[in-house]
Design a protein around this motif. Structure first.
Motif, mmCIF file in Angstrom:
data_model
loop_
_atom_site.group_PDB
_atom_site.id
_atom_site.type_symbol
_atom_site.label_atom_id
_atom_site.label_comp_id
_atom_site.label_asym_id
_atom_site.label_seq_id
_atom_site.Cartn_x
_atom_site.Cartn_y
_atom_site.Cartn_z
ATOM 1 N N UNK A 143 -2.355 -9.998 13.764
ATOM 2 C CA UNK A 143 -1.833 -9.397 15.008
ATOM 3 C C UNK A 143 -0.309 -9.270 15.015
ATOM 4 N N UNK A 144 0.370 -10.122 14.266
ATOM 5 C CA UNK A 144 1.833 -10.099 14.273
ATOM 6 C C UNK A 144 2.372 -8.755 13.780
ATOM 7 N N UNK A 145 1.653 -8.079 12.910
ATOM 8 C CA UNK A 145 2.124 -6.779 12.421
ATOM 9 C C UNK A 145 2.208 -5.772 13.557
ATOM 10 N N UNK A 146 1.196 -5.733 14.385
ATOM 11 C CA UNK A 146 1.179 -4.781 15.492
ATOM 12 C C UNK A 146 2.310 -5.046 16.469
ATOM 13 N N UNK A 147 2.619 -6.332 16.700
ATOM 14 C CA UNK A 147 3.661 -6.654 17.672
ATOM 15 C C UNK A 147 5.063 -6.401 17.131
ATOM 16 N N UNK A 148 5.220 -6.435 15.796
ATOM 17 C CA UNK A 148 6.543 -6.204 15.206
ATOM 18 C C UNK A 148 6.753 -4.754 14.777
ATOM 19 N N UNK A 149 5.669 -4.003 14.610
ATOM 20 C CA UNK A 149 5.767 -2.603 14.188
ATOM 21 C C UNK A 149 6.292 -1.743 15.341
ATOM 22 N N UNK A 150 6.741 -0.500 15.045
ATOM 23 C CA UNK A 150 6.757 0.129 13.726
ATOM 24 C C UNK A 150 7.966 -0.319 12.903
ATOM 25 N N UNK A 151 7.773 -0.416 11.590
ATOM 26 C CA UNK A 151 8.808 -0.915 10.703
ATOM 27 C C UNK A 151 9.696 0.222 10.203
ATOM 28 N N UNK A 152 10.982 -0.050 10.127
ATOM 29 C CA UNK A 152 11.946 0.906 9.578
ATOM 30 C C UNK A 152 12.080 0.758 8.070
ATOM 31 N N UNK A 153 11.744 -0.446 7.562
ATOM 32 C CA UNK A 153 11.829 -0.716 6.120
ATOM 33 C C UNK A 153 10.727 -1.692 5.740
ATOM 34 N N UNK A 187 -0.397 0.873 5.870
ATOM 35 C CA UNK A 187 1.058 0.805 5.897
ATOM 36 C C UNK A 187 1.643 1.995 6.641
ATOM 37 N N UNK A 188 1.137 3.196 6.347
ATOM 38 C CA UNK A 188 1.644 4.394 7.009
ATOM 39 C C UNK A 188 1.487 4.294 8.525
ATOM 40 N N UNK A 189 0.418 3.637 8.966
ATOM 41 C CA UNK A 189 0.172 3.495 10.401
ATOM 42 C C UNK A 189 1.162 2.553 11.075
ATOM 43 N N UNK A 190 1.875 1.752 10.280
ATOM 44 C CA UNK A 190 2.822 0.781 10.832
ATOM 45 C C UNK A 190 4.273 1.198 10.607
ATOM 46 N N UNK A 191 4.514 2.434 10.182
ATOM 47 C CA UNK A 191 5.869 2.887 9.875
ATOM 48 C C UNK A 191 6.475 3.682 11.015
ATOM 49 N N UNK A 192 7.775 3.497 11.206
ATOM 50 C CA UNK A 192 8.529 4.307 12.158
ATOM 51 C C UNK A 192 8.854 5.655 11.518
ATOM 52 N N UNK A 193 9.213 6.646 12.295
ATOM 53 C CA UNK A 193 9.654 7.924 11.725
ATOM 54 C C UNK A 193 10.837 7.716 10.776
ATOM 55 N N UNK A 194 10.804 8.386 9.637
ATOM 56 C CA UNK A 194 11.850 8.292 8.610
ATOM 57 C C UNK A 194 11.957 6.912 7.981
ATOM 58 N N UNK A 195 10.935 6.068 8.142
ATOM 59 C CA UNK A 195 10.959 4.729 7.560
ATOM 60 C C UNK A 195 11.061 4.794 6.046
ATOM 61 N N UNK A 196 11.685 3.786 5.470
ATOM 62 C CA UNK A 196 11.834 3.664 4.024
ATOM 63 C C UNK A 196 10.902 2.568 3.513
ATOM 64 N N UNK A 197 10.321 2.805 2.339
ATOM 65 C CA UNK A 197 9.366 1.865 1.751
ATOM 66 C C UNK A 197 9.735 1.644 0.289
ATOM 67 N N UNK A 198 9.914 0.389 -0.097
ATOM 68 C CA UNK A 198 10.170 0.021 -1.491
ATOM 69 C C UNK A 198 8.885 -0.567 -2.047
ATOM 70 N N UNK A 199 8.373 0.027 -3.118
ATOM 71 C CA UNK A 199 7.126 -0.402 -3.746
ATOM 72 C C UNK A 199 7.405 -0.819 -5.182
ATOM 73 N N UNK A 200 6.836 -1.948 -5.603
ATOM 74 C CA UNK A 200 7.028 -2.374 -6.981
ATOM 75 C C UNK A 200 5.843 -3.208 -7.433
ATOM 76 N N UNK A 201 5.923 -3.672 -8.687
ATOM 77 C CA UNK A 201 4.792 -4.329 -9.328
ATOM 78 C C UNK A 201 3.968 -3.329 -10.111
ATOM 79 N N UNK A 202 4.596 -2.219 -10.524
ATOM 80 C CA UNK A 202 3.881 -1.110 -11.171
ATOM 81 C C UNK A 202 4.314 -0.952 -12.611
ATOM 82 N N UNK A 203 3.354 -0.783 -13.480
ATOM 83 C CA UNK A 203 3.661 -0.322 -14.828
ATOM 84 C C UNK A 203 3.987 1.167 -14.747
ATOM 85 N N UNK A 204 4.831 1.674 -15.629
ATOM 86 C CA UNK A 204 5.252 3.085 -15.522
ATOM 87 C C UNK A 204 4.109 4.082 -15.416
ATOM 88 N N UNK A 205 3.013 3.845 -16.154
ATOM 89 C CA UNK A 205 1.921 4.810 -16.106
ATOM 90 C C UNK A 205 1.140 4.753 -14.782
#
Length: 295
Positions: A217-227, A244-262
């Motif tokens: 529930x804490x996600x809903x109360x703190x959203x929408x996230x800018x980053x 994740x998209x449902x919890x983002x503010x307009x123009x929000x930025x998202x950093x994603x990692x843990x990915x192999x290049x392929x």
């Protein structure tokens, strides 16, 4: 912290950095990250030591087979299994690790606290029962992208999803002097993140909670996230694209990692389908980190 029950450890040395990265990548992809963790460190003699730590007794034959596939018979035969107290291996590793610079941030251990320049933001991480000392390419990629974001933006609502030791949440809190929500599926990691936040003087700014995905529930109360900062793995990141998209503010930025290049293109496509566009991509030590923005 009490030492706790012993854990199983497997170690072997490889004389080639490329081979060490290859075997770490394969093991990370093949092993359940809830029950095993893999790291590689350069030794003073120039060789690379690969360490695996298991929550339970591993199938030694299967581990040797994976190492053989990635690094050959010699490395497979050299794998040594043993037990170690749950916290001692982290402490030993941190003592040998140099500070890691990433833009304005420097991740370091207590022994290097006095070496951090006044114009840098130090993030002190000590021995703990969780991973994420800042020496992995994914963590450094996230910190570099965070530094890039903060040069042009001042996000007010920040989330570190899958926070581990809390490095990214602490970095954001120290740079912004604003509250950051940090979550992890592992309660041990949550406790470690809280401890590290207090150690870094931002215990009042980093709220670390146990959560799987965006279900708490804490996600809903703190959203929408800018980053949002999410240093996890490719498959969970794809599965999290819609919530994740449902919890983002307009123009929000998202950093994603843990990915192999392929794996990067598949993750980019998942988020593009939810209205996000790739803004920047880094590849460090064989790992991809992405900066995406909601349109």
């Amino acid at each position: 912290m009490n030492s706790g029950p012993p854990t199983t450890r497997a170690t072997f040395a490889i004389g080639d950095e490329r081979a060490a990265r290859r075997v770490v990548d394969l093991l990370n992809e093949s092993l359940d990250d809830d029950h095993a963790a893999v790291a590689a460190f350069e030794r003073p003699d120039g060789c690379w030591e690969v360490c695996l730590h298991f929550a339970g007794a591993p199938d030694q034959g299967a581990i040797r087979a994976l190492v053989r596939l990635a690094a050959g018979d010699g490395a497979a035969k050299a794998v040594a299994f043993g037990t170690v107290e749950a916290k001692d291996w982290v402490a030993a590793s941190l003592e040998d690790l140099a500070p890691v610079p990433a833009g304005r941030f420097v991740v370091h251990g207590r022994h290097d606290r006095a070496l951090i320049a006044a114009n840098k933001i130090g993030i002190e991480i000590e021995a703990a029962l969780a991973f994420g000392t800042g020496h992995h390419g994914t963590t450094r990629g996230c910190l570099l992208l965070l530094d890039h974001v903060l040069r042009a933006h001042a996000p007010r609502r920040v989330l570190d999803l899958g926070s581990g030791t809390g490095v990214l949440a602490i970095a954001a809190a120290k740079a912004l002097r604003r509250k950051v929500l940090a979550s992890d599926i592992d309660p041990v990691s949550v406790r470690v993140a809280r401890d590290n936040a207090r150690l870094n003087g931002v215990g009042n700014l980093v709220e670390a909670i146990p959560a799987s995905g965006f279900s708490a529930p804490r996600f809903a109360s703190r959203a929408p996230f800018d980053l949002v900062l999410a240093n996890i793995l490719a498959n969970p990141l794809r599965q999290l694209a819609t919530p994740m998209a449902a919890h983002l503010a307009p123009s929000a930025l998202v950093v994603l990692s843990g990915l192999l290049p392929h794996q990067a293109q598949g993750v980019i496509a998942s988020y593009r389908a939810r209205g996000l566009k790739l803004r920047r991509q880094l590849v460090i030590d064989g790992w991809s980190s992405l900066l995406m923005q909601r349109l």
